[in-house]
Design a protein around this motif. Structure first.
Motif, PDB file in Angstrom:
ATOM      1  N   VAL A  43       0.759  -0.606   0.031  1.00  0.00           N
ATOM      2  CA  VAL A  43      -0.001  -0.145  -0.032  1.00  0.00           C
ATOM      3  C   VAL A  43       1.161   1.312  -0.078  1.00  0.00           C
ATOM      4  O   VAL A  43       2.058   1.146   0.699  1.00  0.00           O
ATOM      5  CB  VAL A  43      -0.996  -0.226   1.562  1.00  0.00           C
ATOM      6  N   SER A  44       0.341   2.418  -1.127  1.00  0.00           N
ATOM      7  CA  SER A  44       1.050   3.938  -0.808  1.00  0.00           C
ATOM      8  C   SER A  44       0.493   4.435  -1.247  1.00  0.00           C
ATOM      9  O   SER A  44      -0.882   4.302  -1.225  1.00  0.00           O
ATOM     10  CB  SER A  44       2.183   3.888  -2.318  1.00  0.00           C
ATOM     11  N   ALA A  46       0.544   7.801  -1.653  1.00  0.00           N
ATOM     12  CA  ALA A  46       1.470   8.514  -2.595  1.00  0.00           C
ATOM     13  C   ALA A  46       0.191   8.835  -3.032  1.00  0.00           C
ATOM     14  O   ALA A  46      -0.774   8.165  -3.628  1.00  0.00           O
ATOM     15  CB  ALA A  46       1.981   8.599  -3.030  1.00  0.00           C
ATOM     16  N   THR A  47      -0.814   9.998  -3.978  1.00  0.00           N
ATOM     17  CA  THR A  47      -1.352  10.845  -4.302  1.00  0.00           C
ATOM     18  C   THR A  47      -1.055  11.489  -5.785  1.00  0.00           C
ATOM     19  O   THR A  47      -0.488  12.507  -4.812  1.00  0.00           O
ATOM     20  CB  THR A  47      -2.623  11.299  -3.849  1.00  0.00           C
ATOM     21  N   ARG A  48      -2.299  11.787  -6.780  1.00  0.00           N
ATOM     22  CA  ARG A  48      -1.224  12.880  -7.527  1.00  0.00           C
ATOM     23  C   ARG A  48      -2.178  13.353  -8.139  1.00  0.00           C
ATOM     24  O   ARG A  48      -4.005  12.507  -8.265  1.00  0.00           O
ATOM     25  CB  ARG A  48      -0.630  11.808  -8.626  1.00  0.00           C
ATOM     26  N   GLU A  53       2.203  15.758  -6.940  1.00  0.00           N
ATOM     27  CA  GLU A  53       2.378  14.589  -6.801  1.00  0.00           C
ATOM     28  C   GLU A  53       2.275  14.631  -4.482  1.00  0.00           C
ATOM     29  O   GLU A  53       3.142  15.246  -3.845  1.00  0.00           O
ATOM     30  CB  GLU A  53       3.063  13.933  -6.399  1.00  0.00           C
ATOM     31  N   THR A 305      -3.984   3.082   6.414  1.00  0.00           N
ATOM     32  CA  THR A 305      -3.459   2.373   5.341  1.00  0.00           C
ATOM     33  C   THR A 305      -3.903   1.005   5.869  1.00  0.00           C
ATOM     34  O   THR A 305      -4.314   0.572   4.729  1.00  0.00           O
ATOM     35  CB  THR A 305      -1.871   2.514   5.819  1.00  0.00           C
ATOM     36  N   ARG A 314      -4.610  -0.522  -3.261  1.00  0.00           N
ATOM     37  CA  ARG A 314      -2.890   0.103  -3.248  1.00  0.00           C
ATOM     38  C   ARG A 314      -2.374   1.654  -3.652  1.00  0.00           C
ATOM     39  O   ARG A 314      -1.471   1.858  -2.885  1.00  0.00           O
ATOM     40  CB  ARG A 314      -2.114  -0.685  -5.067  1.00  0.00           C
ATOM     41  N   THR A 315      -3.540   1.771  -4.624  1.00  0.00           N
ATOM     42  CA  THR A 315      -3.218   3.639  -3.773  1.00  0.00           C
ATOM     43  C   THR A 315      -4.027   4.319  -3.682  1.00  0.00           C
ATOM     44  O   THR A 315      -5.779   3.458  -3.602  1.00  0.00           O
ATOM     45  CB  THR A 315      -2.921   4.496  -5.082  1.00  0.00           C
ATOM     46  N   ASP A 318      -7.049   4.462  -6.048  1.00  0.00           N
ATOM     47  CA  ASP A 318      -7.667   2.617  -6.179  1.00  0.00           C
ATOM     48  C   ASP A 318      -9.012   2.119  -5.379  1.00  0.00           C
ATOM     49  O   ASP A 318     -10.046   1.426  -5.875  1.00  0.00           O
ATOM     50  CB  ASP A 318      -6.598   1.797  -5.653  1.00  0.00           C
TER      51      ASP A 318
END
Length: 352
Positions: A43-44, A46-48, A53, A305, A314-315, A318
């Motif tokens: 799991v990350s 991070a968001t874009r 980012e 998380t 995973r993000t 998702d």
């Protein structure tokens, strides 16, 4: 008078937030799939969005500044942002634009957080020059423009002219020198408003929905007689706004009424790129100082998380593929606005 008003805002905002208060985030539930889970290590957070980012999909939203007391609060919030890595937004910098002697109460956000993502904040009456002045003071990475017609009309000394706001936002977006995020202060952004913002060149729309800090109630509390109590429930919730503007094609942030990590995950699942928190974090920092809020933010990121692990996401992006149920008043809103809630009944992917 500005300093007194800013201090009043903090006091009245903190008084509004009570653990357990219900709002329309509760109308969003996940359909549990017992085999959807993944490895936590995958799991990350991070968001874009809009070419930007962030390491996490959580940010400290606009709160305060403009007085000695609120400068101290901003210092504590900046320390939290520095220690946890969450982006942070300044409160309205109108006080600084009117009285440069208040600069330090805002500048502390950068002084204590030299490498973080910091957002300056002005209202839609600001000129391009004033917007740039606010950005320069904070060496800001982005600029928030807040929309608050309902607050202004209830505020005894508030603005009464709003016709120029749309054209002014377009001017600032074209020449601010940094990405421009437009946010409501607790009454929500409709689909039509978000469409307008996209055409104006705005990078992100922060829906700022009903259910969190109620600035109409705050300003009414400052009025003699409290004669605007009838607008207490004005506006749309953050989940309603996210559903309403899902197909507009502009990155959305969710804020307004975010009480815990599950609300963060709900907002992301409804299509937000990031989720902002103000009132809940304000209460913590007032009660326990920066150390208490650092611990709370760390716990939230850990629990976000964990929820993503259970949901198989995973993000943060998702999460938009998770199966949701929309119920209650939020479902009624969707019916009224012609939004098909059945599209959120996404089948869980089966193993071949």
């Amino acid at each position: 008078m500005i300093a007194d008003r800013k201090n009043d805002h903090v006091r009245l905002a903190a008084e509004q937030h009570r653990p357990g208060d219900a709002n329309e985030f509760d109308d969003v539930t996940f359909l549990h799939h017992a085999l959807a889970g993944i490895d936590r290590a995958d799991v990350s957070l991070a968001t874009r969005f809009a070419g930007i980012e962030w390491d996490v999909p959580l940010y400290v939203n606009a709160m305060t500044g403009g007085s000695a007391r609120t400068g101290d609060i901003n210092r504590d919030l900046a320390i939290v942002a520095r220690e946890t890595g969450v982006p942070i937004a300044s409160g309205s910098m109108s006080a600084f634009l009117k009285d440069p002697s208040t600069a330090s109460t805002f500048r502390v956000l950068r002084d204590e957080n030299p490498n973080g993502f910091v957002m300056a904040n002005v209202n839609a009456n600001a000129t391009v020059a004033q917007a740039r002045q606010a950005v320069d003071l904070l060496e800001a990475d982005a600029l928030q423009i807040h929309l608050n017609t309902v607050q202004e009309i209830v505020m005894p000394e508030g603005d009464r002219s709003f016709r120029a706001w749309g054209p002014r936002i377009e001017e600032i977006a074209a020449d601010a020198g940094v990405p421009v995020f437009v946010k409501e202060v607790g009454f929500g952004l409709s689909r039509e408003t978000v469409l307008h913002l996209r055409k104006a060149g705005v990078a992100v729309a922060d829906v700022g929905g009903r259910g969190g800090t109620n600035f109409a109630r705050i300003e009414n509390g400052r009025r003699e007689g409290g004669d605007y109590a009838f607008v207490d429930g004005w506006g749309q919730s953050a989940p309603a706004c996210l559903l309403d503007a899902a197909d507009v094609g502009l990155p959305l942030f969710a804020s307004g009424g975010v009480r815990h990590p599950l609300d963060v995950v709900r907002g992301l699942a409804l299509g937000a790129s990031a989720v902002g928190v103000a009132g809940t974090f304000l209460r913590t920092v007032l009660d326990g100082g920066p150390d208490a809020l650092i611990a709370q933010v760390g716990t939230w990121l850990d629990q976000i998380t964990s929820l993503m692990t259970v949901l198989g996401a995973r993000t943060p992006a998702d999460l938009a593929h998770c199966e949701l149920r929309i119920r209650g008043e939020l479902r009624e809103f969707c019916t009224d606005r012609g939004i098909d809630v059945h599209r959120f009944a996404r089948p869980f992917p089966t193993v071949p």
